[in-house]
Design a protein around this motif. Structure first.
Motif, PDB file in Angstrom:
ATOM      1  N   GLU A  28       0.820  -1.217   0.000  1.00  0.00           N
ATOM      2  CA  GLU A  28       0.000   0.000   0.000  1.00  0.00           C
ATOM      3  C   GLU A  28       0.851   1.262   0.000  1.00  0.00           C
ATOM      4  OE1 GLU A  28      -2.431  -0.511   3.431  1.00  0.00           O
ATOM      5  OE2 GLU A  28      -3.658  -2.103   2.525  1.00  0.00           O
ATOM      6  N   LEU A  29       2.103   1.145   0.439  1.00  0.00           N
ATOM      7  CA  LEU A  29       2.990   2.303   0.475  1.00  0.00           C
ATOM      8  C   LEU A  29       3.719   2.528  -0.851  1.00  0.00           C
ATOM      9  CD1 LEU A  29       4.491   1.778   4.041  1.00  0.00           C
ATOM     10  CD2 LEU A  29       3.046   3.693   3.339  1.00  0.00           C
ATOM     11  N   LYS A  30       3.577   1.590  -1.782  1.00  0.00           N
ATOM     12  CA  LYS A  30       4.283   1.706  -3.063  1.00  0.00           C
ATOM     13  C   LYS A  30       3.536   2.673  -3.984  1.00  0.00           C
ATOM     14  CE  LYS A  30       4.630  -2.648  -4.267  1.00  0.00           C
ATOM     15  NZ  LYS A  30       5.070  -3.817  -5.074  1.00  0.00           N
ATOM     16  N   VAL A  31       3.606   3.934  -3.636  1.00  0.00           N
ATOM     17  CA  VAL A  31       2.958   4.974  -4.431  1.00  0.00           C
ATOM     18  C   VAL A  31       4.035   5.944  -4.903  1.00  0.00           C
ATOM     19  CG1 VAL A  31       0.761   4.765  -3.226  1.00  0.00           C
ATOM     20  CG2 VAL A  31       2.495   6.346  -2.355  1.00  0.00           C
ATOM     21  N   ASN A  32       3.627   6.899  -5.717  1.00  0.00           N
ATOM     22  CA  ASN A  32       4.584   7.871  -6.243  1.00  0.00           C
ATOM     23  C   ASN A  32       5.303   8.599  -5.118  1.00  0.00           C
ATOM     24  OD1 ASN A  32       3.917   7.249  -8.861  1.00  0.00           O
ATOM     25  ND2 ASN A  32       2.380   8.886  -9.015  1.00  0.00           N
ATOM     26  N   SER A  89       7.190  13.681  -0.255  1.00  0.00           N
ATOM     27  CA  SER A  89       7.556  12.265  -0.294  1.00  0.00           C
ATOM     28  C   SER A  89       7.685  11.698   1.116  1.00  0.00           C
ATOM     29  CB  SER A  89       8.887  12.076  -1.022  1.00  0.00           C
ATOM     30  OG  SER A  89       8.810  12.508  -2.361  1.00  0.00           O
ATOM     31  N   LYS A  90       7.603  10.377   1.193  1.00  0.00           N
ATOM     32  CA  LYS A  90       7.856   9.674   2.450  1.00  0.00           C
ATOM     33  C   LYS A  90       9.026   8.720   2.268  1.00  0.00           C
ATOM     34  CE  LYS A  90       3.137   9.719   4.308  1.00  0.00           C
ATOM     35  NZ  LYS A  90       1.994   8.873   4.767  1.00  0.00           N
ATOM     36  N   LEU A  91       9.771   8.546   3.353  1.00  0.00           N
ATOM     37  CA  LEU A  91      10.792   7.510   3.395  1.00  0.00           C
ATOM     38  C   LEU A  91      10.259   6.348   4.220  1.00  0.00           C
ATOM     39  CD1 LEU A  91      14.085   9.544   4.072  1.00  0.00           C
ATOM     40  CD2 LEU A  91      12.985   8.999   1.891  1.00  0.00           C
ATOM     41  N   VAL A  92      10.528   5.132   3.753  1.00  0.00           N
ATOM     42  CA  VAL A  92      10.146   3.928   4.494  1.00  0.00           C
ATOM     43  C   VAL A  92      11.417   3.153   4.809  1.00  0.00           C
ATOM     44  CG1 VAL A  92       8.843   1.763   4.459  1.00  0.00           C
ATOM     45  CG2 VAL A  92       7.881   3.826   3.381  1.00  0.00           C
ATOM     46  N   ALA A  93      11.713   3.018   6.090  1.00  0.00           N
ATOM     47  CA  ALA A  93      12.907   2.286   6.535  1.00  0.00           C
ATOM     48  C   ALA A  93      12.507   0.867   6.907  1.00  0.00           C
ATOM     49  CB  ALA A  93      13.526   2.986   7.746  1.00  0.00           C
ATOM     50  N   ILE A  94      13.232  -0.113   6.357  1.00  0.00           N
ATOM     51  CA  ILE A  94      12.972  -1.517   6.669  1.00  0.00           C
ATOM     52  C   ILE A  94      14.305  -2.143   7.061  1.00  0.00           C
ATOM     53  CG2 ILE A  94      11.985  -3.697   5.885  1.00  0.00           C
ATOM     54  CD1 ILE A  94      10.476  -2.139   3.721  1.00  0.00           C
ATOM     55  N   GLY A  95      14.483  -2.371   8.342  1.00  0.00           N
ATOM     56  CA  GLY A  95      15.754  -2.923   8.824  1.00  0.00           C
ATOM     57  C   GLY A  95      15.891  -2.706  10.317  1.00  0.00           C
ATOM     58  N   GLY A  96      17.120  -2.788  10.782  1.00  0.00           N
ATOM     59  CA  GLY A  96      17.406  -2.604  12.200  1.00  0.00           C
ATOM     60  C   GLY A  96      17.887  -1.205  12.507  1.00  0.00           C
ATOM     61  N   GLY A  97      18.702  -1.083  13.552  1.00  0.00           N
ATOM     62  CA  GLY A  97      19.096   0.216  14.051  1.00  0.00           C
ATOM     63  C   GLY A  97      19.903   1.060  13.081  1.00  0.00           C
ATOM     64  N   VAL A  98      20.756   0.434  12.284  1.00  0.00           N
ATOM     65  CA  VAL A  98      21.564   1.197  11.323  1.00  0.00           C
ATOM     66  C   VAL A  98      20.664   1.843  10.269  1.00  0.00           C
ATOM     67  CG1 VAL A  98      23.301   1.005   9.499  1.00  0.00           C
ATOM     68  CG2 VAL A  98      23.664  -0.158  11.680  1.00  0.00           C
ATOM     69  N   ILE A  99      19.720   1.065   9.728  1.00  0.00           N
ATOM     70  CA  ILE A  99      18.794   1.612   8.730  1.00  0.00           C
ATOM     71  C   ILE A  99      17.928   2.694   9.362  1.00  0.00           C
ATOM     72  CG2 ILE A  99      16.963   1.059   7.097  1.00  0.00           C
ATOM     73  CD1 ILE A  99      19.707  -0.193   6.438  1.00  0.00           C
ATOM     74  N   ALA A 107      15.737  12.015   6.901  1.00  0.00           N
ATOM     75  CA  ALA A 107      14.390  12.593   6.928  1.00  0.00           C
ATOM     76  C   ALA A 107      14.345  13.890   7.729  1.00  0.00           C
ATOM     77  CB  ALA A 107      13.409  11.575   7.512  1.00  0.00           C
ATOM     78  N   SER A 108      15.251  14.046   8.678  1.00  0.00           N
ATOM     79  CA  SER A 108      15.238  15.256   9.513  1.00  0.00           C
ATOM     80  C   SER A 108      15.882  16.457   8.831  1.00  0.00           C
ATOM     81  CB  SER A 108      15.942  14.983  10.845  1.00  0.00           C
ATOM     82  OG  SER A 108      17.339  14.816  10.666  1.00  0.00           O
ATOM     83  N   ILE A 109      16.760  16.207   7.848  1.00  0.00           N
ATOM     84  CA  ILE A 109      17.472  17.321   7.219  1.00  0.00           C
ATOM     85  C   ILE A 109      17.026  17.593   5.780  1.00  0.00           C
ATOM     86  CG2 ILE A 109      19.497  17.040   8.692  1.00  0.00           C
ATOM     87  CD1 ILE A 109      20.936  15.678   6.367  1.00  0.00           C
ATOM     88  N   LEU A 110      16.422  16.631   5.129  1.00  0.00           N
ATOM     89  CA  LEU A 110      15.992  16.808   3.743  1.00  0.00           C
ATOM     90  C   LEU A 110      14.715  17.648   3.702  1.00  0.00           C
ATOM     91  CD1 LEU A 110      16.523  16.048   0.776  1.00  0.00           C
ATOM     92  CD2 LEU A 110      15.190  13.967   1.164  1.00  0.00           C
ATOM     93  N   PHE A 111      14.751  18.751   2.936  1.00  0.00           N
ATOM     94  CA  PHE A 111      13.617  19.688   2.879  1.00  0.00           C
ATOM     95  C   PHE A 111      13.216  20.172   4.285  1.00  0.00           C
ATOM     96  CE2 PHE A 111      12.814  16.849  -0.854  1.00  0.00           C
ATOM     97  CZ  PHE A 111      13.075  17.782  -1.851  1.00  0.00           C
ATOM     98  N   ARG A 112      14.186  20.244   5.184  1.00  0.00           N
ATOM     99  CA  ARG A 112      13.946  20.618   6.591  1.00  0.00           C
ATOM    100  C   ARG A 112      12.996  19.659   7.291  1.00  0.00           C
ATOM    101  NH1 ARG A 112      13.301  25.801   4.199  1.00  0.00           N
ATOM    102  NH2 ARG A 112      15.188  27.078   4.345  1.00  0.00           N
ATOM    103  N   GLY A 113      12.859  18.467   6.747  1.00  0.00           N
ATOM    104  CA  GLY A 113      12.060  17.455   7.426  1.00  0.00           C
ATOM    105  C   GLY A 113      10.959  16.874   6.558  1.00  0.00           C
ATOM    106  N   ILE A 114      11.007  15.556   6.334  1.00  0.00           N
ATOM    107  CA  ILE A 114       9.924  14.858   5.649  1.00  0.00           C
ATOM    108  C   ILE A 114       9.518  13.659   6.509  1.00  0.00           C
ATOM    109  CG2 ILE A 114      10.640  15.574   3.336  1.00  0.00           C
ATOM    110  CD1 ILE A 114      11.872  12.838   2.918  1.00  0.00           C
ATOM    111  N   ASP A 115       8.333  13.126   6.236  1.00  0.00           N
ATOM    112  CA  ASP A 115       7.825  12.003   7.008  1.00  0.00           C
ATOM    113  C   ASP A 115       8.582  10.720   6.695  1.00  0.00           C
ATOM    114  OD1 ASP A 115       5.935  13.511   8.280  1.00  0.00           O
ATOM    115  OD2 ASP A 115       4.276  12.915   6.973  1.00  0.00           O
TER     116      ASP A 115
END
Length: 354
Positions: A28-32, A89-99, A107-115
């Motif tokens: 469901e997250l695989k959108v533009n 845009s949204k970022l989706v992280a799939i992994g452990g602590g490094v990811i 996400a905190s610095i790109l465009f001053r913050g994205i979801d």
């Protein structure tokens, strides 16, 4: 899927969901303009048929400390900008602590913050780091020197990801879980001890233990999200454990090093008169179930002391650590680094791990 926790962050509120069908959620997250940052090993074992690696918005990452750097994060930003990432845009992280660290930082610095959204796949991430807002990035070989506070908007936990983890990975997560339980004097301490070997064999049993760990952490995060005061008690076992990790060049996993660190903190508490022998013995019997097969290199004891003295939580020449007056009663303590206390630490390792 059910909502287990809602964390009231100063930055935003966010929720933790438990779901056995993360494939549907990811689909469901695989959108533009959604970009997936995925641990390469997790992708290979679980997601190769769902997230095709050749897609421009699927970025596979080797989840190691060498990639937790500003330069690597900037290279990922450059790649996403080339592929038309937007502020929406949204970022989706799939992994452990490094990811998690890499995605949260970007996400905190790109465009001053994205979801961003997080699917934690290790026990450490599911039971601990997924909530609390912290991101940590290494800089010039200094671990976790840079970072931000940037929680995800949603967290989805599926314990199926734990099925392919090594026994060492599970024991590492259990060590971290234990330290939350001792902070709260949770009933789950005895449950964990009694079910320990069953959990190692059947990872599906661990979900309620994850929920208890997150519930305890949620309470503290909402009191002290930016780690300025009370939350520092969660360093219980970590000061001594981090130095063990470094001493062994990270041969010891994090959670089991912290397990030894908690026992050492209890040993110091006993010898300084904060707990009695019975209290120490009870906690020792509980913790030792998660001890690693480890021998302390006594010829490297001075190096261990040096590592302790360099801990980032220290404010002077003393060692800032967390000691205990018993289960549910942890407190911040400055351990004077005199010869008596150095001998006390050496005696601990000589008696238990030589």
């Amino acid at each position: 899927m059910f909502e287990y926790l809602k964390i009231q962050s100063i930055l935003r509120s966010y929720s933790v969901y438990f779901s056995g069908d993360t494939d549907q959620l990811i689909s469901e997250l695989k959108v533009n303009n959604t970009f997936f940052l995925v641990d390469r090993n997790v992708h290979e074992k679980f997601l190769s048929g769902l997230l095709h690696a050749e897609l421009k918005n699927v970025i596979l990452i080797e989840a190691n400390e060498l990639n937790k750097t500003p330069d690597f994060c900037l290279s990922l930003i450059e790649l996403m900008v080339e592929n038309n990432i937007k502020k929406s845009s949204k970022l989706v992280a799939i992994g452990g602590g490094v990811i998690q660290d890499i995605t949260s930082f970007i996400a905190s610095i790109l465009f001053r913050g994205i979801d961003w959204i997080f699917f934690p796949t290790t026990l450490l991430a599911q039971a601990d780091s997924c909530i609390g807002s912290k991101s940590s990035i290494n800089f010039n070989l200094v671990k976790n020197l840079l970072g931000t506070f940037n929680p995800p908007s949603e967290i989805y936990i599926n314990t199926k990801f734990l099925n392919t983890l090594s026994e060492s990975d599970i024991k590492s997560g259990i060590g971290e879980i234990f330290h939350y339980y001792y902070y709260k004097n949770s009933d789950y301490i005895s449950r964990m001890v009694s079910e320990y070997h069953r959990i190692l064999a059947d990872r599906s049993l661990i979900e309620p233990y994850i929920q208890e760990s997150l519930s305890i952490k949620k309470e503290m995060v909402e009191r002290d999200e930016f780690d300025k005061g009370p939350r520092r008690v969660f360093n219980y076992g970590h000061t001594f454990g981090h130095a063990l990790e470094a001493l062994t060049d990270y041969y010891l996993n994090h959670g089991q090093a912290v397990t030894i660190g908690m026992d050492l903190a209890n040993f110091i508490s006993l010898n300084l008169g904060f707990i009695n022998q019975l209290q120490y013995d009870v906690m020792r019997k509980e913790l030792e179930i998660n001890f690693p097969n480890f021998r302390f290199p006594l010829d490297s004891f001075d190096k261990y002391l040096q590592l302790l003295s360099k801990d980032k939580k220290n404010t002077n020449e003393n060692v800032t650590c967390i000691l205990t007056k018993g289960k549910g009663d942890l407190f911040l303590y400055e351990l004077v680094f005199n010869e008596n206390n150095k001998a006390l630490v050496r005696n601990y390792f000589t008696s238990n791990f030589a």
